[in-house]
Design a protein around this motif. Sequence first.
Motif, short mmCIF file in Angstrom:
data_model
loop_
_atom_site.label_atom_id
_atom_site.label_comp_id
_atom_site.label_asym_id
_atom_site.label_seq_id
_atom_site.Cartn_x
_atom_site.Cartn_y
_atom_site.Cartn_z
N VAL A 1 0.89 -1.27 0.07
CA VAL A 1 -0.04 0.10 0.15
C VAL A 1 0.97 1.12 -0.08
O VAL A 1 1.75 1.44 1.13
CB VAL A 1 -1.07 0.11 1.48
N LEU A 2 0.87 2.01 -1.03
CA LEU A 2 1.56 3.23 -1.34
C LEU A 2 0.76 4.48 -1.04
O LEU A 2 -0.08 4.70 -1.69
CB LEU A 2 2.21 3.18 -2.70
N GLU A 3 1.21 5.29 -0.11
CA GLU A 3 0.24 6.32 0.47
C GLU A 3 1.26 7.48 0.73
O GLU A 3 2.39 7.52 1.36
CB GLU A 3 -0.70 6.05 1.26
N LYS A 4 0.72 9.00 0.79
CA LYS A 4 1.36 10.11 1.18
C LYS A 4 0.98 10.41 2.50
O LYS A 4 0.21 11.62 2.64
CB LYS A 4 1.25 11.23 0.13
N ASP A 5 1.35 9.74 3.36
CA ASP A 5 0.49 9.75 4.58
C ASP A 5 1.07 8.91 5.73
O ASP A 5 1.66 7.82 5.52
CB ASP A 5 -1.04 9.42 4.52
N ILE A 6 0.96 9.27 6.96
CA ILE A 6 1.44 8.37 8.24
C ILE A 6 0.54 8.81 9.46
O ILE A 6 0.38 10.00 9.68
CB ILE A 6 3.05 8.53 8.46
N SER A 7 0.08 7.77 9.84
CA SER A 7 -0.74 8.09 11.36
C SER A 7 0.28 7.77 12.37
O SER A 7 0.82 6.56 12.66
CB SER A 7 -1.78 7.11 11.26
N PHE A 8 0.94 8.89 13.04
CA PHE A 8 2.10 8.71 13.83
C PHE A 8 1.75 7.75 15.08
O PHE A 8 0.58 7.68 15.67
CB PHE A 8 2.23 9.98 14.35
N GLY A 9 2.93 6.64 15.22
CA GLY A 9 2.68 5.84 16.14
C GLY A 9 1.90 4.48 15.66
O GLY A 9 1.81 3.76 16.60
N ASN A 10 1.56 4.52 14.54
CA ASN A 10 0.86 3.28 14.18
C ASN A 10 1.42 3.14 12.56
O ASN A 10 2.38 2.33 12.33
CB ASN A 10 -0.81 3.64 14.03
N GLU A 11 0.70 3.64 11.54
CA GLU A 11 1.02 3.10 10.15
C GLU A 11 0.23 4.15 9.23
O GLU A 11 -0.48 4.82 9.81
CB GLU A 11 0.58 1.67 9.91
N SER B 1 2.39 -5.09 2.86
CA SER B 1 3.49 -3.87 3.43
C SER B 1 2.76 -2.47 3.31
O SER B 1 2.26 -2.35 2.09
CB SER B 1 4.73 -4.12 3.06
N ASN B 2 3.42 -1.68 3.73
CA ASN B 2 2.88 -0.49 3.59
C ASN B 2 4.47 0.69 3.15
O ASN B 2 5.33 0.34 3.94
CB ASN B 2 2.51 0.14 5.12
N TYR B 3 4.15 1.55 2.17
CA TYR B 3 5.07 2.24 1.78
C TYR B 3 4.73 3.86 1.94
O TYR B 3 3.52 4.06 1.17
CB TYR B 3 5.32 1.92 0.38
N ILE B 4 5.24 4.39 2.94
CA ILE B 4 4.89 5.93 2.92
C ILE B 4 5.89 6.75 1.93
O ILE B 4 7.17 6.62 1.94
CB ILE B 4 5.39 6.31 4.45
N ALA B 5 5.47 7.29 1.06
CA ALA B 5 6.26 8.11 0.09
C ALA B 5 5.49 9.81 -0.03
O ALA B 5 4.60 9.65 0.30
CB ALA B 5 6.07 7.44 -1.14
N GLY B 6 6.20 10.55 -0.64
CA GLY B 6 5.65 11.68 -1.05
C GLY B 6 5.36 12.64 -0.02
O GLY B 6 4.83 13.72 -0.40
N LEU B 7 5.91 12.38 1.17
CA LEU B 7 5.63 13.30 2.48
C LEU B 7 6.07 14.93 1.86
O LEU B 7 7.28 14.98 1.70
CB LEU B 7 5.92 13.00 3.60
#
Lengths: 385, 173
Positions: A317-327, A348-354
């Motif tokens: 899952v590729l997203e421009k987001d993070i819920s701090f302390g979780n995913e 798996s989770n991919y955090i990109a583009g922040l």
Amino acid sequence: MTKEFLSGNEAFAYGVKLSRPHVISAYPITPQTTVVEKLATLVEKGELKADFIHVESEHSALSAAIGASAVGARTFTATSSQGLLYMAECLPYAAGGRFPIVMMNANRSTALPWNIYGDQRDSLTLLDSGWIQAYAKDAQEALDLALMSFYIAEDKRVATPVMVNLDGFTLTHTYEAVEVPSDDEAEGFLPDYETDNKLSLEEPKNMAFTAGPDTNTEFKYKEHLGVLAARDVISECEGRFEEYFGRKYTGLVEQYRTEDAEYIVITLGTLYKSVCECVDKLRDRNRKVGCLRLRYLRPFPKTELIEALKGVKAVGVLEKDISFGNEGTVYTNVCSALQQSSFNQPCSNYIAGLGGRDVPLSDIEEIFEDLEREQNGVHFVGLEE
Amino acid sequence: MYEILWHGRGGQGAFTAAKLLSAAWTFKADENKALAFPSFGPERRGAPVRAFSRLGSGSLGDRSQIKKADYVVFLDDTLFDEQAYEELKENGKIILCTKEKVNDDRVLCIDGQKIALDILKRPITNTVVLGALLKVFNAIKIEDLKPAVQKLMSPKIADINLEAIRFAYEEEV
């Protein structure tokens, strides 16, 4: 219909114009500004007969929109980032009051550190506000979603506001060719807004009232059903849209080369087309990969996801987001849907583009490689430690 | 696919040139797709800006910034240095707006300011340099730019800019 070369914001503004809103209330914020500037110009020139209310804040923008919607007016607002967060108090008001307002949100990072660039933390933070949430992939879909959103929101089975999200800059400020329908074509597609949910001297009724413990659950249940009803209405609306304009949309999700795919990346917004381009490259090397885009996050496409991911070896899952302390929040939603099926492959989770960081194709290719190593968990793409 | 990277300073019209080129490509044929975008951020007159034109056919998915381009265009020679060659694909060309000469086969120099002052009566070189680009970039013809210029520029300046484009295109180097 004419072919124009427009930014995502301009395309959306034309979509709003074609929807014939009575009231627009908005406060400017980068990268939303050009959509309301364009609309203000159209109103000023008399090309759009609407009342444009210049308010002093985003909180007032949505409050005024709620007031206008409560007298039966078709109403539009737009914002971004801190502006959306400042509106936050009013969001459940609009949803609970069943006011079918349409909002464009230009997806942008939230402070601190201060940042005006694109990511999806603003709208995903407000996923639980009761609004339908759609995410556009390009300027054409932005225009089309503007038109379709009023149709969906105003359907009596739904009666729920819609937030249409455009990736800040990569969509709002990127220019490309867009087919713009004529006023007549659009008028046939979108009927006038008719509702009983309005203040009326002829038929006075109590609105925006209190509901205590004895009835509150029932109101909230109905609100839940309204968002769920959007599933069918979106499908009907897209069928009608295709009849009028010839462009086909695919409901809550869109898929690319997923039929026999072993590895699928799920994403939203403009990243979808980047992932598709990467899928083509990897398919040329005989890799069985595909991409799935969440067009709507509310209602959440639970059944579509479960169906699409049958037989897959791993999902990212590729997203421009993070819920701090979780995913990532999208990842949480995807995992929850999969947990309700027999799916037991790595996800798996991919955090990109922040904060607007570029997501080049090479990063996406690495994500597909990573998936084949069967890793679970949360990964920050391109992180420098 | 063709990738064109534009360098200019805020106010010189690099992004307008990027838009004109991409729009011309789009209007040329139904299967043509193009994106045009600036280096995002606050707009400041005089500050270095980049703009990007990505032209192709079918789906054009990648919206990330262009790192290596087929053509790298400089509207302002104070932004040009050796680093420019790093941004070129193999067989790529640089179009440089300057009064100087650069002794390198990869670089096409044009005194855009002189042409702009002659024709447009102001030192805005974006359309002039666009005309120079078409000398080496043959996928778009000079007449292809007409619909784009007429759609994207105000009627007051459209014709004179078309004239500037044509003049630069025909100018001997």
